[in-house]
Design a protein around this motif. Structure first.
Motif, PDB file in Angstrom:
ATOM      1  N   SER A 246       0.864  -1.187   0.000  1.00  0.00           N
ATOM      2  CA  SER A 246       0.000   0.000   0.000  1.00  0.00           C
ATOM      3  C   SER A 246       0.892   1.225   0.000  1.00  0.00           C
ATOM      4  O   SER A 246       2.122   1.131   0.072  1.00  0.00           O
ATOM      5  CB  SER A 246      -0.917   0.008   1.228  1.00  0.00           C
ATOM      6  N   ASN A 247       0.283   2.423  -0.049  1.00  0.00           N
ATOM      7  CA  ASN A 247       1.049   3.671  -0.057  1.00  0.00           C
ATOM      8  C   ASN A 247       1.074   4.343   1.317  1.00  0.00           C
ATOM      9  O   ASN A 247       1.447   5.522   1.416  1.00  0.00           O
ATOM     10  CB  ASN A 247       0.448   4.645  -1.092  1.00  0.00           C
ATOM     11  N   ASN A 248       0.679   3.636   2.347  1.00  0.00           N
ATOM     12  CA  ASN A 248       0.553   4.254   3.669  1.00  0.00           C
ATOM     13  C   ASN A 248       1.893   4.771   4.201  1.00  0.00           C
ATOM     14  O   ASN A 248       1.975   5.878   4.740  1.00  0.00           O
ATOM     15  CB  ASN A 248      -0.036   3.259   4.667  1.00  0.00           C
ATOM     16  N   VAL A 249       2.959   3.963   4.072  1.00  0.00           N
ATOM     17  CA  VAL A 249       4.273   4.384   4.552  1.00  0.00           C
ATOM     18  C   VAL A 249       4.738   5.610   3.775  1.00  0.00           C
ATOM     19  O   VAL A 249       5.225   6.594   4.359  1.00  0.00           O
ATOM     20  CB  VAL A 249       5.298   3.240   4.434  1.00  0.00           C
ATOM     21  N   GLU A 250       4.571   5.565   2.468  1.00  0.00           N
ATOM     22  CA  GLU A 250       4.992   6.682   1.610  1.00  0.00           C
ATOM     23  C   GLU A 250       4.265   7.964   1.997  1.00  0.00           C
ATOM     24  O   GLU A 250       4.884   9.034   2.143  1.00  0.00           O
ATOM     25  CB  GLU A 250       4.724   6.341   0.144  1.00  0.00           C
ATOM     26  N   LYS A 251       2.957   7.884   2.167  1.00  0.00           N
ATOM     27  CA  LYS A 251       2.174   9.073   2.526  1.00  0.00           C
ATOM     28  C   LYS A 251       2.619   9.631   3.870  1.00  0.00           C
ATOM     29  O   LYS A 251       2.731  10.849   4.054  1.00  0.00           O
ATOM     30  CB  LYS A 251       0.690   8.716   2.575  1.00  0.00           C
ATOM     31  N   PHE A 252       2.876   8.731   4.828  1.00  0.00           N
ATOM     32  CA  PHE A 252       3.264   9.177   6.167  1.00  0.00           C
ATOM     33  C   PHE A 252       4.603   9.908   6.136  1.00  0.00           C
ATOM     34  O   PHE A 252       4.763  10.973   6.747  1.00  0.00           O
ATOM     35  CB  PHE A 252       3.337   7.977   7.108  1.00  0.00           C
ATOM     36  N   ILE A 253       5.564   9.362   5.405  1.00  0.00           N
ATOM     37  CA  ILE A 253       6.891   9.979   5.351  1.00  0.00           C
ATOM     38  C   ILE A 253       6.834  11.317   4.612  1.00  0.00           C
ATOM     39  O   ILE A 253       7.436  12.317   5.048  1.00  0.00           O
ATOM     40  CB  ILE A 253       7.898   9.017   4.694  1.00  0.00           C
ATOM     41  N   ILE A 254       6.118  11.358   3.499  1.00  0.00           N
ATOM     42  CA  ILE A 254       6.001  12.616   2.745  1.00  0.00           C
ATOM     43  C   ILE A 254       5.342  13.684   3.607  1.00  0.00           C
ATOM     44  O   ILE A 254       5.768  14.852   3.627  1.00  0.00           O
ATOM     45  CB  ILE A 254       5.211  12.394   1.438  1.00  0.00           C
ATOM     46  N   LYS A 255       4.310  13.321   4.333  1.00  0.00           N
ATOM     47  CA  LYS A 255       3.573  14.277   5.142  1.00  0.00           C
ATOM     48  C   LYS A 255       4.403  14.823   6.291  1.00  0.00           C
ATOM     49  O   LYS A 255       4.355  16.036   6.590  1.00  0.00           O
ATOM     50  CB  LYS A 255       2.306  13.620   5.691  1.00  0.00           C
ATOM     51  N   HIS A 256       5.198  13.971   6.953  1.00  0.00           N
ATOM     52  CA  HIS A 256       5.855  14.385   8.193  1.00  0.00           C
ATOM     53  C   HIS A 256       7.352  14.664   8.070  1.00  0.00           C
ATOM     54  O   HIS A 256       7.900  15.420   8.884  1.00  0.00           O
ATOM     55  CB  HIS A 256       5.640  13.320   9.270  1.00  0.00           C
ATOM     56  N   TYR A 257       8.025  14.071   7.060  1.00  0.00           N
ATOM     57  CA  TYR A 257       9.480  14.150   7.059  1.00  0.00           C
ATOM     58  C   TYR A 257      10.088  14.560   5.711  1.00  0.00           C
ATOM     59  O   TYR A 257      11.301  14.465   5.532  1.00  0.00           O
ATOM     60  CB  TYR A 257      10.082  12.799   7.488  1.00  0.00           C
ATOM     61  N   SER A 258       9.298  15.040   4.794  1.00  0.00           N
ATOM     62  CA  SER A 258       9.808  15.375   3.462  1.00  0.00           C
ATOM     63  C   SER A 258      10.787  16.544   3.487  1.00  0.00           C
ATOM     64  O   SER A 258      11.572  16.722   2.545  1.00  0.00           O
ATOM     65  CB  SER A 258       8.644  15.685   2.510  1.00  0.00           C
ATOM     66  N   ASN A 259      10.774  17.358   4.548  1.00  0.00           N
ATOM     67  CA  ASN A 259      11.651  18.523   4.613  1.00  0.00           C
ATOM     68  C   ASN A 259      13.054  18.200   5.125  1.00  0.00           C
ATOM     69  O   ASN A 259      13.917  19.078   5.121  1.00  0.00           O
ATOM     70  CB  ASN A 259      11.028  19.605   5.515  1.00  0.00           C
ATOM     71  N   ASP A 260      13.282  16.965   5.590  1.00  0.00           N
ATOM     72  CA  ASP A 260      14.598  16.592   6.111  1.00  0.00           C
ATOM     73  C   ASP A 260      15.314  15.755   5.053  1.00  0.00           C
ATOM     74  O   ASP A 260      14.953  14.597   4.811  1.00  0.00           O
ATOM     75  CB  ASP A 260      14.452  15.811   7.415  1.00  0.00           C
ATOM     76  N   ASN A 261      16.318  16.371   4.403  1.00  0.00           N
ATOM     77  CA  ASN A 261      16.995  15.660   3.315  1.00  0.00           C
ATOM     78  C   ASN A 261      17.898  14.537   3.790  1.00  0.00           C
ATOM     79  O   ASN A 261      18.489  13.817   2.979  1.00  0.00           O
ATOM     80  CB  ASN A 261      17.788  16.651   2.456  1.00  0.00           C
ATOM     81  N   ARG A 262      18.022  14.358   5.123  1.00  0.00           N
ATOM     82  CA  ARG A 262      18.790  13.221   5.639  1.00  0.00           C
ATOM     83  C   ARG A 262      17.962  11.934   5.601  1.00  0.00           C
ATOM     84  O   ARG A 262      18.503  10.845   5.762  1.00  0.00           O
ATOM     85  CB  ARG A 262      19.244  13.501   7.069  1.00  0.00           C
ATOM     86  N   ILE A 263      16.665  12.079   5.411  1.00  0.00           N
ATOM     87  CA  ILE A 263      15.793  10.909   5.325  1.00  0.00           C
ATOM     88  C   ILE A 263      15.517  10.613   3.862  1.00  0.00           C
ATOM     89  O   ILE A 263      14.868  11.391   3.160  1.00  0.00           O
ATOM     90  CB  ILE A 263      14.477  11.154   6.097  1.00  0.00           C
ATOM     91  N   LYS A 264      16.024   9.501   3.387  1.00  0.00           N
ATOM     92  CA  LYS A 264      15.898   9.097   1.983  1.00  0.00           C
ATOM     93  C   LYS A 264      14.900   7.951   1.885  1.00  0.00           C
ATOM     94  O   LYS A 264      15.007   6.961   2.613  1.00  0.00           O
ATOM     95  CB  LYS A 264      17.253   8.674   1.430  1.00  0.00           C
ATOM     96  N   TYR A 265      13.991   8.083   0.958  1.00  0.00           N
ATOM     97  CA  TYR A 265      12.907   7.102   0.843  1.00  0.00           C
ATOM     98  C   TYR A 265      12.790   6.624  -0.598  1.00  0.00           C
ATOM     99  O   TYR A 265      12.875   7.410  -1.544  1.00  0.00           O
ATOM    100  CB  TYR A 265      11.583   7.723   1.290  1.00  0.00           C
ATOM    101  N   LYS A 266      12.596   5.297  -0.746  1.00  0.00           N
ATOM    102  CA  LYS A 266      12.405   4.711  -2.076  1.00  0.00           C
ATOM    103  C   LYS A 266      11.259   3.713  -2.015  1.00  0.00           C
ATOM    104  O   LYS A 266      11.293   2.779  -1.212  1.00  0.00           O
ATOM    105  CB  LYS A 266      13.689   4.005  -2.531  1.00  0.00           C
TER     106      LYS A 266
END
Length: 823
Positions: A331-351
């Motif tokens: 599902s996209n739940n993890v992706e949505k959560f990270i984008i919503k809360h942590y997209s401004n921290d470039n130390r957190i990389k998501y794929k």
């Protein structure tokens, strides 16, 4: 032919108090031709679910010449009912026959009830010209509250410092509830040596007096405890008494009652860095500040777990990190959560992965995002402590270790409580080949990963086990660093392996294959088996050749012990290439020498050599070793008996390895509790056996009793050594005549770079110290103390640094593997 039935009721106590009935009974019974026997209790004509426990009764077994596996003929139990008991019957059934042990009616029970209900024993009583020092226990059966006081001639109360002591051994023996566990006492008072003194026990509206007059013999004390009981605190107490004498023993008792154990959660709170310390860490400027890449594979991770995991990284006091997340969720739940809360921290990389590739390839996908010099393996629902990365980088200032691991604990998902800490040894290759004890938190240099590759999906479920084995074999054990701090919280919930090992049974099979692959890659002829406990493994090493073992057995007069020891090897051992060198040590009995003549005459494998100097265990064995022709020397006490037929094979199979200097065995007392499962240097001030008194089949701390592993020392009661190594270290140190010479020998072997290995699959009984007796004279105590100082002078630096096979968070003063207490 009728079965031959034997029984005896040693104790029967009955009390009826305020509507509650209590019966305590103990005794023994056996049926000679029985294939089984079952007890039945009837109270007031009704069959109860009987609560009898089996008790080892070697005295009965010896009298009736029973086999070792038939010694549990004793029984003990407590019956508690909310009604008066008018009839009581105990019987035993076997092979369709029933035998009556006791049958009591109302009048008989009333007569028993009228007796004094006090159970008591004076274990140590010293009367030095009216200066009384007393240790013992007393309590009234059926009562939770009672008072103790000291009286002169039963008519004058004496001022006395009485300390109540928790006695878990007696709570088990008499099945006491928690309110009654403080039935032990220790006391001291000044009295008149011409008068009699009594311990007064007051309970309910009644009282009972126990006379304090008879000196207690140390032998009686030992016999009392060894009959059916073998607890660690008792063993430690007796050892302290033997080594230090009565005065110091009593003084130690009076230092205070038993301390209550602190919970790990509270323990952790007390030792973790406070806010001031964390702020200092944030301000620290390191000379070497590598980027640490934390790689995480997520799969349908719950929002609260994901948030907690990420926040634990954001809270790090060391800030040069990146968090690399590969998401195989459906599902996209993890992706949505990270984008919503942590997209401004470039130390957190998501794929986001196009599909779930499995745990190994998902982790490898996270590795593709890495730009750091070090990589930390991190599970998607676990937590790091705020100082975790700071501690890693602090170590890297000293040396750029390619592999670093830390201690860990578990966190309860429902309550947030920390529990089950795993305080690990420093790099321990044999333990690693028995279990993946390294596990979390593991940090590895990126350059090493580039050399060996990352996760192998062929070992999914144990991919980290395979990975760490490849790391260790590539860099060598000397380049693996252990930080002895719990810096990782492994989340424990219903779906996690931490909480429910059976949830990932496939992982344990993968672990077995990972170890086997390690052996195959390194050309080691060995076969891996699943252990009796999930996640633990047994290795069977193929024996290259059946080389000669020289078995050295010192002996003084103890013919029966020696005969049993030799016979057990001759009759049981499947390994046959050995010689016996019996080192005669000042025997006094004529029959001993006749026995030696018979041994040599009837068995060409036996040679008796004669030591005529004073008793010096080291010198005696060094003397015997001169006559050894074997490739291996087995130091063996005469009061031992091998249990398993492959005992010698197990010792040889490990001792033959090039990296091993000596091997120790698992030794059991007669009652099948642990006498030796490795030695911790520093325990008790100098060195001590770990897990003393644990049941034979107990795993101990993280199942260490059942794991082949490296220790700093093992006991010479049964120790196999390469003869070449024994000569390299010049044998046993003869300035240690009796105590600690085997520990000293092991440390000399380790100093040469060889391993000292404990193998639980070589099992023997050890009838400890029968031949020398107790250290109960001033001369023996003085000698013991002198040898303590000699050992400390040999190994001061080692003792100061601490045993690398233990952990500094664990106690050296309480029982082994207990949490270290704060001062």
């Amino acid at each position: 032919m009728a079965d031959l039935f034997h029984s005896h009721l040693d104790k029967f106590v009955y009390k009826y108090i305020d509507g509650d009935s209590y019966i305590f009974l103990e005794g023994w019974s056996f049926i000679e031709t029985a294939s089984y026997q079952e007890y039945e209790i009837k109270v007031n004509g009704k069959v109860l679910e009987q609560s009898l426990v089996s008790v080892n009764r070697k005295d009965v077994a010896d009298t009736y010449k029973l086999e070792k596996d038939q010694q549990d003929v004793g029984f003990r139990g407590m019956v508690h009912l909310n009604e008066r008991i008018n009839s009581f019957e105990l019987s035993v059934e076997s092979n369709s026959n029933r035998y009556l042990i006791i049958n009591l009616k109302k009048k008989e029970l009333e007569k028993i009830e009228s007796r004094d209900p006090i159970e008591s024993k004076l274990e140590l009583l010293e009367n030095d010209n009216g200066n009384f020092m007393i240790i013992g226990w007393a309590f009234p059966i059926g009562y939770d509250n009672w008072n103790l006081s000291i009286w002169e001639e039963k008519d004058k109360q004496i001022d006395c410092d009485i300390q109540r002591v928790i006695r878990k051994d007696l709570a088990l023996l008499f099945q006491l509830n928690n309110d009654s566990m403080d039935c032990g006492f220790s006391l001291k008072f000044k009295g008149n040596p011409e008068k009699k003194y009594y311990l007064k026990v007051e309970y309910g509206d009644k009282e009972s007096f126990i006379e304090l007059s008879k000196e207690v013999d140390l032998k009686d004390l030992t016999n009392f405890y060894m009959h059916g009981l073998n607890f660690h605190n008792i063993k430690s107490g007796l050892r302290y008494l033997r080594n230090n004498g009565i005065q110091k023993f009593v003084k130690r008792i009076f230092e205070g009652p038993e301390k209550k154990d602190i919970s790990y959660n509270n323990w952790f709170d007390l030792q973790k860095p406070n806010d001031e310390e964390l702020n200092k860490q944030r301000e620290t400027k390191f000379v070497y500040s590598p980027k640490i890449s934390l790689i995480v594979a997520t799969y349908n991770t719950a929002d609260r777990h994901l948030k907690a995991m990420i926040e634990s990284v954001l809270n790090q006091t060391y800030i040069n990190w990146e968090l690399c997340i590969a998401d195989g969720s459906d599902s996209n739940n993890v992706e949505k959560f990270i984008i919503k809360h942590y997209s401004n921290d470039n130390r957190i990389k998501y794929k986001k992965l196009s599909e779930n590739l499995g745990i190994s390839d998902n982790m490898n996908a996270a590795l593709d995002l890495v730009t750091g010099e070090y990589v930390g393996l991190f599970d998607h629902d676990d937590l790091l402590t705020p100082d975790a990365l700071f501690e890693i980088v602090s170590i890297l200032q000293e040396r750029k270790y390619p592999v670093i691991y830390t201690d860990e604990d578990k966190i309860d998902d429902a309550t947030g409580e920390l529990m089950e800490p795993h305080f690990k040894p420093d790099m321990n290759i044999d333990l690693l080949l028995s279990e993946n004890y390294i596990c979390h938190f593991l940090v590895v240099s990126k350059s090493l990963i580039d050399r060996i590759g990352m996760m192998d999906k062929n070992y999914d479920g144990a991919q980290d086990y395979d990975f760490v084995l490849r790391c260790v074999e590539t860099v060598g054990v000397e380049n693996v660093y252990h930080i002895p701090k719990a810096l990782y919280h492994w989340r424990k919930h219903a779906q996690s392996t931490a909480s429910n090992p059976e949830s990932k049974l496939y992982a344990f099979e993968a672990g077995k294959r990972a170890i086997q692959a390690y052996y195959d890659r390194n050309g080691i002829d060995a076969e891996v088996e699943m252990g009796s406990i999930l996640g633990f493994y047994r290795t069977r090493y193929a024996i290259k050749d059946e080389a000669l073992i020289s078995i050295l057995i010192p002996n003084k007069d103890h013919i029966d012990d020696l005969k049993r020891c030799i016979t057990s090897i001759e009759n049981k051992s499947t390994y046959k290439n050995y010689e016996f060198i019996i080192i005669e040590n000042n025997s006094e009995l004529e029959e001993t020498f006749k026995f030696y003549d018979e041994l040599e005459k009837n068995n060409k494998k036996i040679k008796v050599v004669y030591w005529d100097g004073e008793f010096n265990y080291s010198a005696i064995n060094n003397f015997g070793a001169k006559y050894a022709n074997g490739e291996y020397i087995l130091l063996l006490n005469n009061d031992t008996e091998i249990i398993n037929e492959d005992c010698l094979k197990e010792l040889v199979s490990i001792c033959q390895r090039e990296d091993v200097g000596c091997v120790g065995a698992r030794l059991l007392y007669e009652d099948d509790t642990i006498q030796h499962a490795g030695v911790i240097v520093g325990l008790g001030g100098v060195a001590g056996h770990c897990f003393i008194g644990e049941p034979k089949d107990s795993g101990g701390y993280y199942n260490r009793i059942l794991c082949i592993q490296d220790y700093s020392a093992v006991t010479a009661a049964c120790m196999m050594i390469k003869a070449s190594v024994f000569r390299k270290v010049n044998g046993l140190s003869e300035d240690l005549k009796v105590a600690f010479n085997d520990i000293d020998l092991c440390l000399k072997i380790r100093k040469l770079g060889y391993l000292v290995v404990y193998n639980p699959y070589a099992e023997l009984y050890h009838f400890e110290s029968k031949s020398r007796g107790l250290e109960n004279t001033p001369e023996k105590v003085e000698r013991f103390n002198r040898e303590v100082e000699t050992f400390k002078s040999h190994w001061k630096e080692f003792l100061d640094k601490g045993d690398p096979c233990y952990n500094p968070n664990l106690s050296l003063t309480d029982k082994s593997y207990a949490l270290k207490r704060f001062k």
